[in-house]
Design a protein around this motif. Sequence first.
Motif, mmCIF file in Angstrom:
data_model
loop_
_atom_site.group_PDB
_atom_site.id
_atom_site.type_symbol
_atom_site.label_atom_id
_atom_site.label_comp_id
_atom_site.label_asym_id
_atom_site.label_seq_id
_atom_site.Cartn_x
_atom_site.Cartn_y
_atom_site.Cartn_z
ATOM 1 N N GLN A 64 -1.617 6.366 0.701
ATOM 2 C CA GLN A 64 -2.920 5.714 0.778
ATOM 3 C C GLN A 64 -3.116 4.924 2.076
ATOM 4 O OE1 GLN A 64 -5.414 5.707 -1.834
ATOM 5 N NE2 GLN A 64 -4.136 7.450 -2.408
ATOM 6 N N LEU A 65 -2.084 4.859 2.909
ATOM 7 C CA LEU A 65 -2.105 3.963 4.061
ATOM 8 C C LEU A 65 -3.068 4.423 5.149
ATOM 9 C CD1 LEU A 65 -0.694 1.397 5.158
ATOM 10 C CD2 LEU A 65 0.881 2.921 6.347
ATOM 11 N N ILE A 108 0.855 -1.192 0.000
ATOM 12 C CA ILE A 108 0.000 0.000 0.000
ATOM 13 C C ILE A 108 0.890 1.240 0.000
ATOM 14 C CG2 ILE A 108 -1.804 1.254 1.244
ATOM 15 C CD1 ILE A 108 -2.616 -1.382 2.548
ATOM 16 N N ASP A 152 -6.153 0.663 2.536
ATOM 17 C CA ASP A 152 -5.889 1.830 1.694
ATOM 18 C C ASP A 152 -7.065 2.798 1.779
ATOM 19 O OD1 ASP A 152 -7.899 1.060 -0.177
ATOM 20 O OD2 ASP A 152 -6.462 -0.246 -1.187
ATOM 21 N N ASN A 172 -9.414 3.580 -0.086
ATOM 22 C CA ASN A 172 -10.719 3.206 -0.638
ATOM 23 C C ASN A 172 -11.747 2.923 0.450
ATOM 24 O OD1 ASN A 172 -9.985 3.419 -3.326
ATOM 25 N ND2 ASN A 172 -9.409 1.272 -3.516
ATOM 26 N N SER A 190 -11.120 -2.541 -0.375
ATOM 27 C CA SER A 190 -9.801 -2.067 0.018
ATOM 28 C C SER A 190 -8.857 -3.237 0.280
ATOM 29 C CB SER A 190 -9.912 -1.212 1.294
ATOM 30 O OG SER A 190 -8.653 -0.995 1.895
ATOM 31 N N LYS A 191 -7.582 -3.006 0.061
ATOM 32 C CA LYS A 191 -6.573 -3.957 0.524
ATOM 33 C C LYS A 191 -6.626 -3.981 2.048
ATOM 34 C CE LYS A 191 -3.375 -3.230 -3.334
ATOM 35 N NZ LYS A 191 -2.013 -2.772 -3.725
#
Length: 223
Positions: free
Chosen positions: A116-117, A112, A145, A147, A154-155
Amino acid sequence: EFCGVHYSQDPSTFEIVYNQSEYARHLRPINLSRERARQKQSPATEKEIASLRAINGAANWLASQSRPDLSVQTSISQQCFPKPLVQDLVYANQLVHRAKQYSHVSVTVRSIPWSQLGICFHSDAGFANAKGNATQAGYILGFVDANLESNLPSKWSPFCWKSYKLPRVVSSTLGAEAQSFSTACAIAEWMSLMVVEAKKGAFDLRSVRDMPKTPIVSNLAPK
């Protein structure tokens, strides 16, 4: 390999996968005859207690490093002391069975970008569902992330988890969930400060309100 944990990294995606497959496969259950296993309320012998301690120690290492799925069983098994019964030995053997059955389970650390983290946590608790009418609670935290803030897929990479007996007696499920939520939230805030330090360098905690923070998204799992 580090302390029994096997790590590998994909050179193209930079994702890291780790597991303790070999460690789990070498666990050994407590030797109980069928007749002994039926004596569920009998006190464990010194030899059986020694074997139980060995299982709990090995299971705790597994659960804390790469097997969050073993956390509940490990915690409950540890709570049988100081006077374990044969039924606790049978329960420990079930824990060994699960560890070996899913020995192939791995944890994946997603790649990531710094920008974005974020951090997400999930917490929950029951009510009087542990030994002695105590309450079992748990949480798991993961890196995500951006999202997730927009309610998009999201991841998600777990980095901290625990199942434990609440230190205080509660009068309701909601009270138990509030304690678990509070603990998980504190860990998420602490980790967000660690991320800020990794990105920006050392800083004075008194100026934390002026620092750019890592987003924290909480989620109290529904019953």
